[in-house]
Design a protein around this motif. Structure first.
Motif, PDB file in Angstrom:
ATOM      1  N   ASP C 114      19.945  46.480  27.405  1.00  0.00           N
ATOM      2  CA  ASP C 114      18.767  46.298  28.244  1.00  0.00           C
ATOM      3  C   ASP C 114      19.030  45.584  29.568  1.00  0.00           C
ATOM      4  OD1 ASP C 114      17.552  47.336  26.061  1.00  0.00           O
ATOM      5  OD2 ASP C 114      16.315  45.589  25.592  1.00  0.00           O
ATOM      6  N   VAL C 115      20.128  44.850  29.665  1.00  0.00           N
ATOM      7  CA  VAL C 115      20.227  43.926  30.800  1.00  0.00           C
ATOM      8  C   VAL C 115      20.981  44.521  31.993  1.00  0.00           C
ATOM      9  CG1 VAL C 115      20.029  41.908  29.303  1.00  0.00           C
ATOM     10  CG2 VAL C 115      22.300  42.754  29.930  1.00  0.00           C
ATOM     11  N   CYS C 116      20.913  43.777  33.088  1.00  0.00           N
ATOM     12  CA  CYS C 116      21.429  44.174  34.395  1.00  0.00           C
ATOM     13  C   CYS C 116      22.848  44.739  34.332  1.00  0.00           C
ATOM     14  CB  CYS C 116      21.397  42.952  35.315  1.00  0.00           C
ATOM     15  SG  CYS C 116      22.163  43.245  36.915  1.00  0.00           S
ATOM     16  N   THR C 117      23.034  45.902  34.909  1.00  0.00           N
ATOM     17  CA  THR C 117      24.350  46.538  34.815  1.00  0.00           C
ATOM     18  C   THR C 117      25.324  46.017  35.865  1.00  0.00           C
ATOM     19  OG1 THR C 117      23.511  48.397  36.124  1.00  0.00           O
ATOM     20  CG2 THR C 117      23.499  48.633  33.734  1.00  0.00           C
ATOM     21  N   TYR C 118      24.842  45.374  36.909  1.00  0.00           N
ATOM     22  CA  TYR C 118      25.760  44.692  37.827  1.00  0.00           C
ATOM     23  C   TYR C 118      26.513  43.605  37.049  1.00  0.00           C
ATOM     24  CZ  TYR C 118      24.449  46.275  42.612  1.00  0.00           C
ATOM     25  OH  TYR C 118      24.271  46.963  43.778  1.00  0.00           O
ATOM     26  N   VAL C 119      25.752  42.827  36.272  1.00  0.00           N
ATOM     27  CA  VAL C 119      26.373  41.758  35.497  1.00  0.00           C
ATOM     28  C   VAL C 119      27.390  42.340  34.527  1.00  0.00           C
ATOM     29  CG1 VAL C 119      25.991  39.870  33.868  1.00  0.00           C
ATOM     30  CG2 VAL C 119      24.281  40.347  35.612  1.00  0.00           C
ATOM     31  N   LYS C 120      26.964  43.403  33.835  1.00  0.00           N
ATOM     32  CA  LYS C 120      27.854  43.970  32.818  1.00  0.00           C
ATOM     33  C   LYS C 120      29.095  44.570  33.460  1.00  0.00           C
ATOM     34  CE  LYS C 120      24.424  46.118  30.704  1.00  0.00           C
ATOM     35  NZ  LYS C 120      23.651  46.909  29.735  1.00  0.00           N
ATOM     36  N   CYS C 121      28.908  45.193  34.618  1.00  0.00           N
ATOM     37  CA  CYS C 121      30.051  45.776  35.303  1.00  0.00           C
ATOM     38  C   CYS C 121      31.030  44.667  35.688  1.00  0.00           C
ATOM     39  CB  CYS C 121      29.562  46.537  36.532  1.00  0.00           C
ATOM     40  SG  CYS C 121      30.828  47.513  37.322  1.00  0.00           S
ATOM     41  N   ASP C 122      30.484  43.551  36.148  1.00  0.00           N
ATOM     42  CA  ASP C 122      31.314  42.434  36.570  1.00  0.00           C
ATOM     43  C   ASP C 122      32.035  41.805  35.384  1.00  0.00           C
ATOM     44  OD1 ASP C 122      32.314  40.694  38.578  1.00  0.00           O
ATOM     45  OD2 ASP C 122      30.891  39.155  37.971  1.00  0.00           O
ATOM     46  N   VAL C 123      31.285  41.604  34.287  1.00  0.00           N
ATOM     47  CA  VAL C 123      31.915  41.034  33.092  1.00  0.00           C
ATOM     48  C   VAL C 123      32.990  42.003  32.583  1.00  0.00           C
ATOM     49  CG1 VAL C 123      31.524  40.415  30.672  1.00  0.00           C
ATOM     50  CG2 VAL C 123      29.938  39.609  32.425  1.00  0.00           C
ATOM     51  N   GLY C 124      32.668  43.292  32.609  1.00  0.00           N
ATOM     52  CA  GLY C 124      33.641  44.303  32.187  1.00  0.00           C
ATOM     53  C   GLY C 124      34.899  44.244  33.044  1.00  0.00           C
ATOM     54  N   MET C 125      34.701  44.006  34.337  1.00  0.00           N
ATOM     55  CA  MET C 125      35.842  43.903  35.242  1.00  0.00           C
ATOM     56  C   MET C 125      36.697  42.700  34.860  1.00  0.00           C
ATOM     57  SD  MET C 125      35.655  43.851  39.390  1.00  0.00           S
ATOM     58  CE  MET C 125      35.848  42.127  39.772  1.00  0.00           C
ATOM     59  N   PHE C 126      36.027  41.605  34.566  1.00  0.00           N
ATOM     60  CA  PHE C 126      36.763  40.408  34.145  1.00  0.00           C
ATOM     61  C   PHE C 126      37.560  40.691  32.862  1.00  0.00           C
ATOM     62  CE2 PHE C 126      37.112  36.711  31.428  1.00  0.00           C
ATOM     63  CZ  PHE C 126      37.716  35.785  32.259  1.00  0.00           C
ATOM     64  N   LEU C 127      36.884  41.340  31.911  1.00  0.00           N
ATOM     65  CA  LEU C 127      37.543  41.612  30.631  1.00  0.00           C
ATOM     66  C   LEU C 127      38.748  42.532  30.812  1.00  0.00           C
ATOM     67  CD1 LEU C 127      34.368  42.186  28.385  1.00  0.00           C
ATOM     68  CD2 LEU C 127      35.843  40.169  28.405  1.00  0.00           C
ATOM     69  N   ASN C 128      38.741  43.282  31.916  1.00  0.00           N
ATOM     70  CA  ASN C 128      39.846  44.197  32.173  1.00  0.00           C
ATOM     71  C   ASN C 128      40.814  43.645  33.223  1.00  0.00           C
ATOM     72  OD1 ASN C 128      39.434  46.852  30.595  1.00  0.00           O
ATOM     73  ND2 ASN C 128      37.395  46.344  31.342  1.00  0.00           N
ATOM     74  N   GLY C 129      40.884  42.346  33.309  1.00  0.00           N
ATOM     75  CA  GLY C 129      41.912  41.751  34.152  1.00  0.00           C
ATOM     76  C   GLY C 129      41.499  41.481  35.584  1.00  0.00           C
ATOM     77  N   ASN C 130      40.198  41.581  35.846  1.00  0.00           N
ATOM     78  CA  ASN C 130      39.670  41.266  37.177  1.00  0.00           C
ATOM     79  C   ASN C 130      40.319  42.092  38.290  1.00  0.00           C
ATOM     80  OD1 ASN C 130      37.534  39.770  38.194  1.00  0.00           O
ATOM     81  ND2 ASN C 130      38.872  38.214  39.097  1.00  0.00           N
ATOM     82  N   ILE C 131      40.590  43.347  37.967  1.00  0.00           N
ATOM     83  CA  ILE C 131      41.109  44.246  38.989  1.00  0.00           C
ATOM     84  C   ILE C 131      39.911  44.748  39.793  1.00  0.00           C
ATOM     85  CG2 ILE C 131      42.401  46.366  39.437  1.00  0.00           C
ATOM     86  CD1 ILE C 131      44.039  44.178  37.997  1.00  0.00           C
ATOM     87  N   GLY C 132      39.961  44.540  41.087  1.00  0.00           N
ATOM     88  CA  GLY C 132      38.847  44.945  41.939  1.00  0.00           C
ATOM     89  C   GLY C 132      38.806  46.445  42.135  1.00  0.00           C
TER      90      GLY C 132
END
Lengths: 436, 482, 488
Positions: C114-132
């Motif tokens: 249900d929640v904001c996908t910007y946040v999830k995308c960012d957290v997902g990015m972090f979980l994947n090594g913070n590759i921009g």
């Protein structure tokens, strides 16, 4: 005696869920002054979850009335017309109430800062209820007295000034105001203390008063003058001293995440029926927001309210976690679990509740790291289907009982138990089209 | 020479076609279920509408005679039923061949003979039974689709075989065969088929006389008259039928609409949004209409129109299809009922249960839970229909409310429980001065609006449409219609 | 000769118009590819920023994570720090069509659907090594600057980042909501006090530099200049035809000012250049440029409310320009600041103007004020219609939008429409669904535009056997009638 408690509960349930707010409207119509009333002009101030400083409304001679949505007790048509399917249910019910005339005798509405949905609802009310005073109460997220505190004080003053202007009330002389506000603070301190004592009693003897019954008693308080509610609470406290019912082999849980949109009674009942005593929760959180007392009999009671907010607010997803001395949210929740001798935490959040749902992963992970067991699901205030929840909570309860019965088999690393505690329910309960 | 205008509404579950003449009169309607192949679905709907138009023209031609002679009227209406039976039979023959092929392809050599002989028996029994229903029970006027008509009988016959071992393979071959057969446009010679239909009628009425004698009593004046002089009647109108069969039905212009309109094999200029078409269809049928509610298979639309039938605002349901026709279909499956039983049962409710979740995903569970609690089925269904209507009400409120005359269109407009609650809600919320219209052809409203746009044709163009001097036509339309 | 202009490198997307939606022949004139100078400038600016970020560790520059609305670019520049905007990373992931997997990873981690996908995308990015999104690893933050304007989710977002980057200091700047349509002195004071008491001290502490008011004043002066050009730029779309699309192209144009360059010398140069280019088009009366070349004809002018969808940005845009629809004003281009009404950063009132800037971003506007602003847009920009793209992730925008729509429709009688999608969750973009609504809307506008110029149709009810059901007072009459008609 038992008969009386049941009658009391039934009265409270009726008051708590009366979506016409008859009791409050009658109070306003009765209008006759009592000795503390500042003017013959009684007024009603509706407020949204979660917290507002009700003391100032009370001291002005008004009645703060909590508007917690329409639950599962109203057909929503007009409300749905204004909300997309991915917005929580609460504002639909509130709009329905506003547009169906249920809030017609309210003089003012306060929307405390909870989330963007309630924030924008304040603007909608400026359009829907142009005849009332509408205030978005931006509770500070800065906890320094001279910064956030000063701002909060001004926010409260604008509430007072706004209501006075709207109702053409004369400002109250300073001395009298101080006396009145101190009096109101005392009454609400009493209210919070009674609530805390009953919660503690229930924690010790949860079978004496079911969670649903307690919920109704607590919730009724937002529909009536605090004096009246204090009397009810005294009665309840007295009656709970005696043994009633008998203990069941239930686990003890704390519910977290249900602070704004309230769960339907059926959901609370379901959790209990699934083998859980709810020993603490964040339902009706606004009534318990300030932990402990606001300082009484001070020369500057407004400052006392401000300081209480800055220093003694409970923890909540709607409040910035500034890592205060009292600890992080995870630490405070874990501490609550220990204080209530609970076996686990049930995360129950309203669907599409951004604050609760965004907090949940870290809370859940944090608690599990601390060795506490959790389960999570979503609901909406009009959820009518509890079977899945019952099964999952039942499994949670059984797993804890089993785990505790064989301590040597347990441990956080235990495969069976950790599998169970990580059970996640479908995250959607209502009206979501799951896209393949 | 007459000019005709065609509207095709390619919906998510059904495809509809309507033909009007230059006097704005509907002369043909066709409906079929929408298959994977939209082109075929729209073509079949169109052909059905053309056949239906020929019968309409026949009735128009014989107008005064039909008024004067009830037996003639009966004859013509029976003729269309017989014609529809023959269409059905053609497709059934095709299905039989397909079933035989499929059996050869998918089943083991050992199994094949048993299945083939079972198929033979099934068809021997099923076809006459269905024929009986066409000829004596007006099956053709019930707008049922080939698959449904045939499968009901097929299933019945398979069960009758009382051979559990055969059940599974028979169902498998059916499932594998039905779709290609549905997706085929069968070559059909209208004149030949209508003559065959006349032969069938002759047989029917002759048989009727005999049957009446044997059973003793049955009173049907028209049939009695026909039974006596069927040959004379058919002789009288044969030349008219031949004329109609030979008449060219020139589609001067056409407009396609509906959920699948982007996939229609029409030029872009001939495609119009279904919102505009439904609104226009409703306006044509009820000119005072200002609010239109359309509940179709896949979506719900609330539309506001002005006095000219132009859309001033509209709202469609959001991504969630709850509350649409598909949802009702899902609930019916869930409860093992037919769609028509669903609505009928719901109207019996006096104490509707509150249903919170109109979510397709969760409603099933909620229904079962309520059933387990012993809530009467009609009350559950009553509550469910009420919930659907309350969603539609919200959508209408979103679009600007309900004003003046309110017209309800779409397939779900045939559901009596939806009608019951909708009128209740509309009158409660918007006052009792509202007039509520439901057209018997409500399912055809989009196609009707399309046909009218086609007649206005050149007057309206899409934003990107280039002005076109020639009238756009569907490729098949240029060919002479059989 | 018209030009095909490649998308500015800032938001350069790997996505091409997919084969399923072939470009319409004739929509654009044949063209040669020419890059405008402004685009080269933009490319250079962003290239420099990303280079600085990748080398931040070596150069010792401090990295601030912060948000677009209510961003404190000038202050960040004054401390010589480097900004990272998580929303911009997320939207770039979306445009590269790679946000879906990141979102699913965050959901696996425990975030609700249900929640904001910007946040999830960012957290997902972090979980994947913070590759921009550029493929290079982003430096971790030295400071989390939570300037939370107009969106509660920002607060929750940075609380999550606090857990992901334990020990990194957070400076919180609470922007009071302009609920009553005014910014009071108390609100300003609350903000300047926070800047003084919390934000600036933390920036000093992290950067190791003393706060330099002159440096801030310098950047505020530059900011003012950029803002002047931006205001003039978005004023040009009042022309008929509009020289640019103020939404689909507009999001590229607001890139630099929202990505940390407001207050920088380069931004002044960029916006000056951009203004000159667009003004030249306007002077020639040219319609906007689309990804497929210059638009043949501006047929409809729209005002759009709400952010765009990023995962299908090109397909989405194409739905508009294929129909000759040009967006002439949008609220989304005001999320990073609203400069049309005269607000400018002021070197003479440094903290106050920072505070007023934050409180004046679009998402901090009350609902009635948003309605007023959009009404003004529709009138001033001579729009033919008003469209809401309602974004699932973004309650700050979305909650109440249906009331905005109703109000505007009743005030102006303007044709309105409503579509739904999401920022970066590809699961919430239904092409067919959106196309269906847009087609209907454009055809409806077309009909209504024509009604003025031609005789309205007058239709007679033809002979279909019609019936009226239930004259209100007794709804019960409905069933008998239906039964009589054989419908039941």
């Amino acid at each position: 005696m038992q008969q009386t408690l049941e009658a009391l509960i039934s009265k409270c349930e009726h008051l708590a869920f009366d979506l016409q707010f008859t009791h409050a409207k009658n109070w306003k119509r009765d209008g006759s002054m009592d000795d503390r009333s500042p003017a013959a002009h009684r007024f009603l101030v509706g407020y949204l979850p979660i917290y507002i400083p009700r003391e100032i409304i009370h001291a002005m001679g008004g009645l703060p009335v909590g508007i917690m949505g329409s639950g599962d007790r109203m057909q929503i048509i007009k409300g749905d017309a204004y909300y997309q399917s991915y917005i929580c249910h609460l504002p639909r019910g509130v709009v329905e109430l506003a547009l169906s005339g249920a809030l017609s005798e309210f003089d003012a509405f306060i929307f405390p800062s909870i989330c963007d949905v309630v924030r924008n609802l304040s603007g909608m009310f400026q359009i829907f209820k142009a005849d009332a005073f509408i205030k978005y109460l931006d509770l500070p997220q800065n906890f320094l007295s001279e910064v956030g505190g000063a701002y909060y004080r001004r926010e409260m003053e604008t509430v007072i000034e706004g209501i006075q202007a709207h109702l053409s009330l004369a400002p109250i002389p300073e001395d009298l105001w101080r006396e009145r506000l101190n009096h109101s603070i005392r009454l609400y301190n009493e209210n919070r203390a009674l609530i805390e004592r009953i919660v503690t009693l229930r924690q010790e003897f949860p079978w004496r008063l079911s969670a649903v019954d307690w919920y109704c008693i607590l919730r009724s308080g937002i529909t009536m003058p605090v004096e009246e509610h204090n009397n009810i609470l005294y009665e309840v406290e007295g009656m709970l001293q005696e043994e009633r019912g008998r203990p069941l082999d239930n686990i003890r849980v704390v519910i977290s995440g249900a602070f704004c949109e309230q769960p339907p009674l059926g959901l609370i009942k379901t959790i209990e029926l699934a083998g859980c005593y709810i020993v603490d929760d964040d339902f009706m959180l606004g009534s318990r927001w300030i932990e402990g007392n606001i300082e009484e009999n001070t020369a500057d009671p407004m400052a006392a309210i401000v300081e209480a907010y800055l220093q003694h607010s409970t923890f909540s997803a709607s409040l910035y976690e500034a890592a205060p001395a009292s600890g992080t949210k995870v630490e405070r929740l874990a501490e609550l679990v220990r204080r209530r001798k609970a076996d686990g935490v049930v995360f129950a959040a309203a669907s599409f509740c951004d604050p609760a749902l965004l907090d949940r992963p870290e809370l859940q992970n944090g608690l599990e790291r601390a060795g506490l067991r959790t389960i999570g699901f979503q609901y909406s205030e009009n959820t009518g289907q509890f079977k899945v929840i019952k099964e999952e909570v039942g499994a949670f309860s059984d797993s804890i009982k089993l785990w505790d019965a064989v301590p040597e088999a347990g441990g956080i690393g235990d495969a069976a138990s950790s599998q169970l505690v990580q059970v996640w329910l479908p995250t959607v309960l209502d009206e979501i089209d799951i896209v393949a | 020479m007459s000019n005709y205008y065609l509207g095709i509404d390619l919906g998510s579950t059904t495809s509809k076609a309507v033909i009007i003449n230059q006097h704005d009169e509907i002369i043909g309607r066709g409906i079929t279920n929408t298959r994977a192949n939209y082109e075929v679905a729209s073509e079949i709907a169109r052909l059905e509408a053309v056949y239906n138009a020929r019968f309409s023209l026949l009735k128009r031609m014989l107008h005064s005679e039909l008024e004067a002679n009830p037996e003639l009227r009966r004859y013509v209406s029976d003729l269309e039923e017989a014609f529809q039976y023959l269409e059905f039979r053609m497709r059934a023959d095709r299905l039989y061949r397909q079933l035989v092929t499929t059996t050869g392809e998918y089943l083991s050599i050992d199994n094949q003979p048993k299945i083939l002989s079972a198929l033979g028996r099934i068809f021997e029994n099923a076809i006459p039974e269905i024929k009986e229903q066409y000829l004596h029970k007006n099956l053709g006027s019930k707008n049922q689709f080939f698959r449904d008509i045939f499968f009901e009988q097929y299933n019945h016959e398979v069960t009758k075989l009382e051979s559990p071992a055969l059940f599974e393979p028979l169902m498998t071959v059916f499932d594998k065969s039905i779709t290609p057969v549905e997706n085929e446009i069968l070559p059909l010679d209208f004149a030949a088929l209508v003559h065959e239909a006349m032969d069938i009628l002759e047989e029917k009425y002759t048989g009727f006389a005999e049957r009446q004698t044997s059973t003793g009593f049955a009173f049907d004046e028209e049939l009695n008259l026909l039974a006596g002089n069927v040959r004379q009647v058919s002789e009288t109108i044969k030349k008219h039928i031949d004329r109609i069969a030979a008449q060219k039905i020139d589609i001067a212009n056409m407009v396609g609409t509906g959920y699948g309109r982007a996939l229609l094999p029409f030029p872009k200029e001939s495609i119009r949004s279904e919102i505009l078409c439904h609104a226009f269809g409703a306006h044509i049928s009820f000119p005072e209409t200002r609010t239109v509610l359309d509940i179709g298979g896949q979506d719900t639309k609330a539309i506001q129109v002005d006095a000219q039938g132009f859309v001033t605002s509209f709202q469609m349901n959001d991504r969630c299809a709850a509350g649409c026709g598909r949802y009702l279909g899902y609930i019916a499956d869930e409860l093992g009922m037919t769609l028509s039983e669903l609505g009928d049962t719901a109207t019996k409710s006096e104490h509707e249960t509150t249903i919170c979740s109109t979510c397709t995903v969760f409603a099933g569970a909620e229904l079962r839970e309520l059933q387990n609690l012993g809530v009467p089925r009609e009350d559950i269904l009553g509550g469910l229909h009420k919930a659907i209507v309350s969603r539609a009400m919200s959508l209408m409120a979103r679009s600007g409310g309900v004003r003046n005359e309110f017209t309800f269109t779409g397939g779900v407009a045939r559901n009596p429980a939806v009608l019951k609650y909708l009128s209740q809600f509309v009158f409660e919320n918007y006052g009792t001065d509202i007039t509520m219209n439901v057209h018997p052809d409500s399912i055809f409203m989009g196609a009707l609006g399309g046909a009218h746009f086609a007649r206005l044709g050149v007057n309206i163009e899409l934003p990107t449409a280039k002005k076109s001097s020639s009238v756009p036509m569907m490729p098949t339309m240029a060919e002479e219609l059989v | 000769m018209s030009k095909i202009i490649t998308p500015p490198p800032f938001l350069k997307t790997a996505a091409k118009a997919p084969a399923a939606f072939p470009s319409k022949a004739g929509a654009a004139k044949p063209a040669e590819v020419v890059k405008e100078r402004s685009m080269l400038l933009q490319k250079e600016m962003l290239g420099d920023l990303f280079h600085s970020l990748t080398t931040a560790k070596e150069t010792g520059r401090k990295v601030v994570y912060t948000f677009v609305p209510g961003n404190l670019s000038e202050l960040i520049l004054a401390f010589d720090m480097l900004p990272v905007y998580p929303e911009i990373n997320a939207l770039q992931w979306g445009m590269r069509k790679k946000s879906g997997q990141l979102i699913r990873d965050a959901e696996k981690y425990g975030y609700s659907e249900d929640v904001c996908t910007y946040v999830k995308c960012d957290v997902g990015m972090f979980l994947n090594g913070n590759i921009g999104p550029t493929g290079e690893k982003l430096p971790p933050p030295d400071l989390l600057l939570l300037s939370y304007t107009g969106c509660f989710t920002f607060l929750k977002w940075f609380e999550s980042l606090q857990k992901l980057y334990p020990g990194v200091p957070t400076a919180m700047l609470h922007t009071p909501y302009a609920a009553d349509g005014i910014v009071t002195d108390d609100m300003v004071k609350y903000m300047t006090r926070q800047l003084e008491e919390d934000v600036i001290p933390k920036m000093e502490q992290v950067s190791g530099k003393k706060f330099n008011p002159e440096k801030l004043a310098h950047h505020l002066d530059l900011a003012k200049e950029s803002e002047d050009w931006i205001a003039k730029l978005f004023d040009l779309t009042k022309q008929v035809p509009s020289p640019i699309d103020a939404y689909f192209a507009g999001v590229y144009y607001i890139g630099p000012i929202n990505a940390g360059f407001r207050g920088a010398e380069s931004a002044v140069e960029y916006y000056h250049q951009l203004y000159d280019e667009v003004a030249a088009r306007a002077a020639l009366g040219k319609p906007p440029i689309t990804p497929e070349g210059e638009l043949e004809e501006e047929k409809f002018r729209l005002v759009v409310e709400g952010p765009p969808n990023w995962t299908h940005f090109r397909e989405f845009w194409k739905l508009f320009y294929d129909m000759g629809v040009v967006v002439v004003a949008s609220s989304y281009t005001k999320v990073g600041g609203y400069f049309d009404e005269g607000f400018r950063h002021e070197a003479t009132k440094p903290l106050e103007s920072l505070a007023r800037y934050c409180m004046g971003c679009y998402t901090n506007y009350s609902l009635p004020e948003r309605i007023n602003m959009l009404e003004k847009f529709i009138v001033d920009y001579k729009a033919d219609g008003f469209l809401i793209n309602s974004i699932k992730s973004c309650n700050s925008f979305s909650a109440g939008q249906l009331l905005i729509m109703r109000e505007l429709e009743s005030r102006l009688g303007v044709p309105v429409s409503f579509i739904e999608s999401d920022l970066v969750d590809p699961r919430y973009f239904s092409y067919a669904n959106i196309k269906n609504r847009l087609d209907s809307f454009f055809q409806m506008m077309d009909q209504r535009k024509r009604v003025g110029g031609r005789q309205p149709f007058t239709r007679q009810a033809p002979e279909i056997a019609s019936q009226r059901v239930g004259r209100a007072s007794s709804p019960d009459t409905l069933l008998p009638i239906l039964q009589a008609e054989g419908m039941l």
